[in-house]
Design a protein around this motif. Structure first.
Motif, short mmCIF file in Angstrom:
data_model
loop_
_atom_site.label_atom_id
_atom_site.label_comp_id
_atom_site.label_asym_id
_atom_site.label_seq_id
_atom_site.Cartn_x
_atom_site.Cartn_y
_atom_site.Cartn_z
N PHE A 1 43.83 50.75 41.55
CA PHE A 1 42.74 51.68 41.83
C PHE A 1 43.07 53.02 41.20
O PHE A 1 44.19 53.55 41.33
CB PHE A 1 42.52 51.85 43.34
CG PHE A 1 41.89 50.65 44.00
CD1 PHE A 1 40.52 50.45 43.95
CD2 PHE A 1 42.68 49.71 44.65
CE1 PHE A 1 39.95 49.35 44.54
CE2 PHE A 1 42.11 48.60 45.24
CZ PHE A 1 40.73 48.41 45.19
N ILE B 1 34.26 53.98 43.42
CA ILE B 1 35.59 53.38 43.42
C ILE B 1 35.86 52.84 42.02
O ILE B 1 35.08 52.04 41.48
CB ILE B 1 35.69 52.27 44.47
CG1 ILE B 1 35.25 52.79 45.85
CG2 ILE B 1 37.10 51.72 44.52
CD1 ILE B 1 36.07 53.95 46.36
N THR B 2 36.96 53.26 41.45
CA THR B 2 37.33 52.79 40.11
C THR B 2 38.72 52.15 40.16
O THR B 2 39.57 52.50 40.99
CB THR B 2 37.34 53.96 39.10
OG1 THR B 2 38.27 54.96 39.55
CG2 THR B 2 35.94 54.55 38.97
N TYR C 1 33.91 44.28 42.35
CA TYR C 1 34.18 45.01 43.58
C TYR C 1 33.35 44.42 44.72
O TYR C 1 32.22 43.96 44.53
CB TYR C 1 33.82 46.50 43.42
CG TYR C 1 34.61 47.20 42.33
CD1 TYR C 1 35.78 47.88 42.63
CD2 TYR C 1 34.17 47.19 41.01
CE1 TYR C 1 36.50 48.53 41.64
CE2 TYR C 1 34.88 47.84 40.01
CZ TYR C 1 36.04 48.51 40.34
OH TYR C 1 36.75 49.15 39.36
N SER C 2 33.91 44.50 45.91
CA SER C 2 33.18 44.05 47.10
C SER C 2 33.74 44.77 48.32
O SER C 2 34.86 45.31 48.28
CB SER C 2 33.31 42.52 47.28
OG SER C 2 34.67 42.16 47.47
N ILE D 1 28.10 48.00 47.86
CA ILE D 1 28.86 48.37 46.68
C ILE D 1 28.36 47.58 45.48
O ILE D 1 27.99 46.40 45.59
CB ILE D 1 30.38 48.13 46.90
CG1 ILE D 1 31.19 48.76 45.78
CG2 ILE D 1 30.68 46.65 47.05
CD1 ILE D 1 32.69 48.80 46.05
N GLN E 1 29.05 45.50 42.59
CA GLN E 1 30.24 44.70 42.32
C GLN E 1 30.79 44.91 40.92
O GLN E 1 31.96 44.61 40.65
CB GLN E 1 29.93 43.22 42.53
CG GLN E 1 28.93 42.64 41.55
CD GLN E 1 28.78 41.14 41.70
OE1 GLN E 1 29.54 40.52 42.43
NE2 GLN E 1 27.81 40.57 40.98
N GLY F 1 31.55 49.48 41.12
CA GLY F 1 32.34 50.02 42.22
C GLY F 1 31.69 51.20 42.92
O GLY F 1 32.31 51.83 43.79
N VAL G 1 37.77 47.97 50.56
CA VAL G 1 37.18 47.64 49.27
C VAL G 1 38.14 46.71 48.54
O VAL G 1 39.35 46.99 48.44
CB VAL G 1 36.90 48.90 48.44
CG1 VAL G 1 36.34 48.52 47.06
CG2 VAL G 1 35.93 49.82 49.17
N VAL H 1 38.93 44.69 44.95
CA VAL H 1 38.65 44.60 43.54
C VAL H 1 39.31 43.33 43.02
O VAL H 1 40.48 43.03 43.35
CB VAL H 1 39.15 45.85 42.78
CG1 VAL H 1 40.65 46.05 42.92
CG2 VAL H 1 38.75 45.79 41.30
N GLU I 1 43.80 40.38 42.65
CA GLU I 1 42.93 41.26 43.43
C GLU I 1 43.77 42.34 44.07
O GLU I 1 44.99 42.23 44.19
CB GLU I 1 42.17 40.47 44.50
CG GLU I 1 43.05 39.82 45.54
CD GLU I 1 42.25 39.01 46.54
OE1 GLU I 1 42.63 39.00 47.72
OE2 GLU I 1 41.24 38.37 46.13
N ARG J 1 43.28 45.72 47.28
CA ARG J 1 42.45 46.25 48.37
C ARG J 1 42.89 47.68 48.70
O ARG J 1 44.07 48.01 48.62
CB ARG J 1 42.57 45.39 49.63
CG ARG J 1 42.21 43.94 49.44
CD ARG J 1 42.63 43.11 50.65
NE ARG J 1 42.46 41.68 50.38
CZ ARG J 1 41.40 40.97 50.79
NH1 ARG J 1 40.44 41.56 51.47
NH2 ARG J 1 41.32 39.68 50.51
#
Length: 736
Positions: free
Chosen positions: A236, A258-259, A274-275, A285, A287, A290, A315, A317, A326, A328
């Motif tokens: 992130f 969110i990046t 993203y979720s 969000i 997806q 972000g 969040v 990713v 992934e 979080r």
């Protein structure tokens, strides 16, 4: 076809031998499948009949077809030339639809001559190119993992419309194939090398071509995307973890971005997905980007947010939809309160009933008990009240202390006060309840104050007591007087008057009647001074609140309305013929009394009737009716009396001749006396006029007077009935 021949024979019979013919029909025409609208199928002409009558506009026309179709129509070319063309309303498909159509073409001229012929249309097969189906026809995206072993990627399939059984093989090719891919003749796509995403093999654009045995071809596109094989988790890059937002943001408002980046992706974060893993109804969000947006209304003042204004989210990713790497993070939103709720009240209209004697300084209404602000935090949930306004209310009501919403009485609410009467004893106080924070929402509150009257003043009569005089000669319904009670309290209510005690006699339970509305006292019957000279009544006045009583004394004014009563009323005297003048006859004395006159005012007269006979005949004196033929006014009393112009006999003219005839016991010689209220009236004197009319003659006849013996002489008193010798009539003496 047989039906057409029968119809043609019928139409020929109807034409009566006229020669109207469709030239070049019947015939057979051909048309290729999938032909566009307007494609010519067959041309023909019309030979007119001998009358040369023209064809009716709109003819020739196709009146029937087998099978039914709307794929054809007749077009006019020129003169009597026509052609059958396709309409495009139905697709002509050799492989799937009917191949032969029988069209019945009918023509008619203006004189009614007709002809009918059949055109058979055959749909011919046309070699059609192969076709890709479904998404493949529009192009397809394919994904393969980097560093995957070379080999099978995708099986491409197409079909030939001419080969309904799909037995004829098709040939597949890659146009300008890259070295990393190849395709077999049956459409299988293979990779020839191991693809490395980091080496730049990220996507490939392939054109696939398919050909049939006739050389017809079709093509489609394949986009082969190389999916990076991630061996590192995404990182992130957005530094913020706590976000402060305002409540009531519109849905769709972006509240956070969110990046993240994937070390394996070489700066292409768009491939990350993203979720939000925690359940949240407030946020959503994107997806791909972000960005977190408001999903629905966020109300800081309601529900769980009123107690806890924080919302935590997790969040996630990912670098691919399934599998892969992934990461979080936890982010928190703190919802700040805004002044979005105006100060309001449970109701905005109040009606207060205030007694008129309410003391100044009394709290009439505390609006704080009814008003509130739903905002959750200060100063947004604070409010105050403006200065009261309203015509006539400023001098009577005040908000104390200012802005508190407590309405206090400071003025006079006396119901009878002229200024309050002018206002109708109704007042309107208008107060605004408003926020203390911008944008200063406000609402009007209307307070209607009504003064309720109280019983301040007693119900009193305009006099402490009343004394009325009424003549005993006055008839029933005579007005005696009027009482009046008042109550200074307003609004005034109607009064009801009544006689509570007094005003009764032995003959009548109610000698008086009072009008319940006006207080006017009237006679129910005639009164008699000699029986009851004074009546003492108790008059009561009542309204809805009070009752008051007053004493009313009614004096009966004496009038000379009573006749003298003499004892005896009639008497039989036997006079010797030789009785000297001046001799008292048998010591006879007439005693007379009058209830309303002194004996000194009496005037006596004798109305004799003598009858003579022989020496032994006695003289009878009997009472006879006297005829009064004149009238005069007595100078002493002023009353009218009647007299006999011959004998001088007089009697008072009776003013009560129209009164009812009462039967009552005699009170001869009884002096009048006054009685108190409730004691009642004494016995009424005798007034039976029917007995008063009994004449002396009739009285004499009843007593046997005037009956003669056989010698014609008057009968001896001894022979008379002793019961009638000294009978007194109830009739008063007629003369005074």
């Amino acid at each position: 076809m047989q039906e057409a021949i029968i119809l043609l024979a019928l139409l020929g019979a109807m034409s009566g031998g006229e020669t109207l013919h469709l030239i070049l029909l019947p015939a057979t025409g051909n048309v290729a499948e999938n032909s566009p609208p307007g494609t010519s199928v067959h041309k023909f002409s019309v030979k007119l009949s001998a009358s040369l009558s023209p064809v009716i506009p709109g003819f020739p026309q196709i009146i029937n077809s087998n099978p039914l179709t709307e794929a054809f129509r007749v077009n006019w070319l020129s003169g009597t030339y026509f052609e059958v063309v396709t309409t495009g309303m139905e697709q002509l498909d050799f492989e799937t639809g009917p191949n032969i159509f029988d069209l019945q073409i009918y023509v008619k001229d203006e004189v009614g001559v007709t002809d009918l012929q059949v055109l058979t249309v055959q749909v011919t097969d046309v070699n059609e190119p192969p076709q890709f189906q479904g998404n493949l026809a529009e192009g397809l995206y394919l994904y393969i993992v980097e560093r995957a072993n070379p080999g099978f990627i995708y099986q491409v399939e197409a079909f030939d419309p001419e080969d309904t059984s799909r037995n004829i093989p098709l040939s597949y090719f890659l146009i300008s194939p890259p070295k990393s891919f190849r395709m077999s003749a049956n459409g299988t796509l293979f990779s020839t090398t191991e693809l490395d995403f980091e080496a730049g093999h990220r996507s490939f654009h392939l054109i696939v071509e398919v050909r049939d045995s006739g050389g017809l071809k079709a093509s489609t596109e394949l986009q082969v995307n190389i999916v990076n094989l991630n061996d590192e988790v995404p990182r992130f890059t957005s530094p913020t973890r706590v976000y402060t937002i305002l409540e009531e943001l519109s849905p769709g408002t972006i509240v956070a971005n969110i990046t993240a980046e994937d070390p394996d992706d070489e700066g292409f974060p768009s491939h990350l997905l993203y979720s939000i893993t925690t359940v949240s109804k407030y946020f959503m969000i994107n997806q791909l980007t972000g960005t977190i947006q408001v999903a629905q209304r966020i109300d800081r003042d309601a529900g769980e947010l009123r107690q806890n204004p924080t919302i935590s989210l997790e969040v996630l990713v990912k670098d691919r939809p399934y599998g892969g790497q992934e990461n979080r993070i936890q982010i928190t939103f703190i919802v700040e309160d805004v002044n979005d709720n105006p100060a309001t009240c449970q109701k905005f209209t109040f009606s207060i009933m205030v007694p008129e004697r309410t003391a100044k300084g009394t709290l009439l209404l505390d609006l704080n008990k009814f008003c509130f602000d739903d905002d959750s935090e200060a100063p947004n949930n604070r409010f105050n009240f403006t200065m009261p306004s309203g015509v006539g209310s400023g001098s009577r009501f005040l908000q104390d202390p200012a802005g508190s919403g407590k309405i206090v009485l400071i003025g006079d609410l006396d119901y009878e006060n002229p200024s309050n009467l002018a206002a109708g004893n109704k007042y309107t106080v208008i107060i605004q309840v408003q926020d203390v924070a911008p944008p200063y929402y406000k609402n009007n509150v209307y307070v209607y104050i009504l003064t309720s009257p109280e019983n301040e003043f007693p119900l009193i009569f305009d006099r402490p007591s009343y004394v009325f005089d009424v003549s005993e000669r006055r008839p029933a319904r005579t007005r005696v007087g009027q009482v009046r009670a008042t109550d200074k309290d307003l609004p005034q209510s109607s009064l009801v008057y009544s006689i509570s005690t007094g005003g009764a006699s032995l003959q009548y339970p109610n000698v008086f009647w009072i009008n319940p509305k006006t207080g006017e006292l009237q006679l129910v019957t005639k009164v008699d001074y000699e029986t009851t000279p004074i009546y003492i009544l108790r008059i009561q006045a009542t309204n809805n609140e009070d009752t008051s009583s007053v004493t009313v004394t009614v004096n009966i004014l004496e009038e000379n309305d009573e006749k003298p009563i003499c004892t005896p009323n009639s008497y039989f005297l036997a006079l010797p013929v030789d009785l000297k003048v001046g001799t008292n006859i048998q010591n006879f004395k007439l005693t007379c009394t009058d209830l309303d006159s002194s004996p000194r005012s009496f005037r006596y007269s004798i109305g004799p009737e003598t009858k003579t006979a022989e020496r032994d005949v006695v003289v009878e004196t009997i009472q006879m009716n006297t005829i009064f033929d004149g009238e005069a006014i007595d100078p002493v009393t002023g009353e009218t009396y009647e007299f006999n112009s011959k004998t001088g006999a007089r009697k008072w003219k009776d003013p009560l001749t129209q009164m009812p005839k009462w039967k009552e016991s005699s009170h001869q010689g009884a002096a009048p006396r006054r009685v108190t209220a409730g004691e009642g009236m004494g016995s009424l004197r005798s007034a039976n006029r029917e007995e008063d009319e009994l004449s002396g003659k009739a009285w004499a006849e009843d007593a046997g007077l005037g009956s003669r013996n056989e010698g014609g002489k008057l009968g001896n008193p001894k022979n008379r009935n002793p019961a009638f010798m000294n009978r007194a009539s109830p009739k008063p003496h007629p003369g005074k």
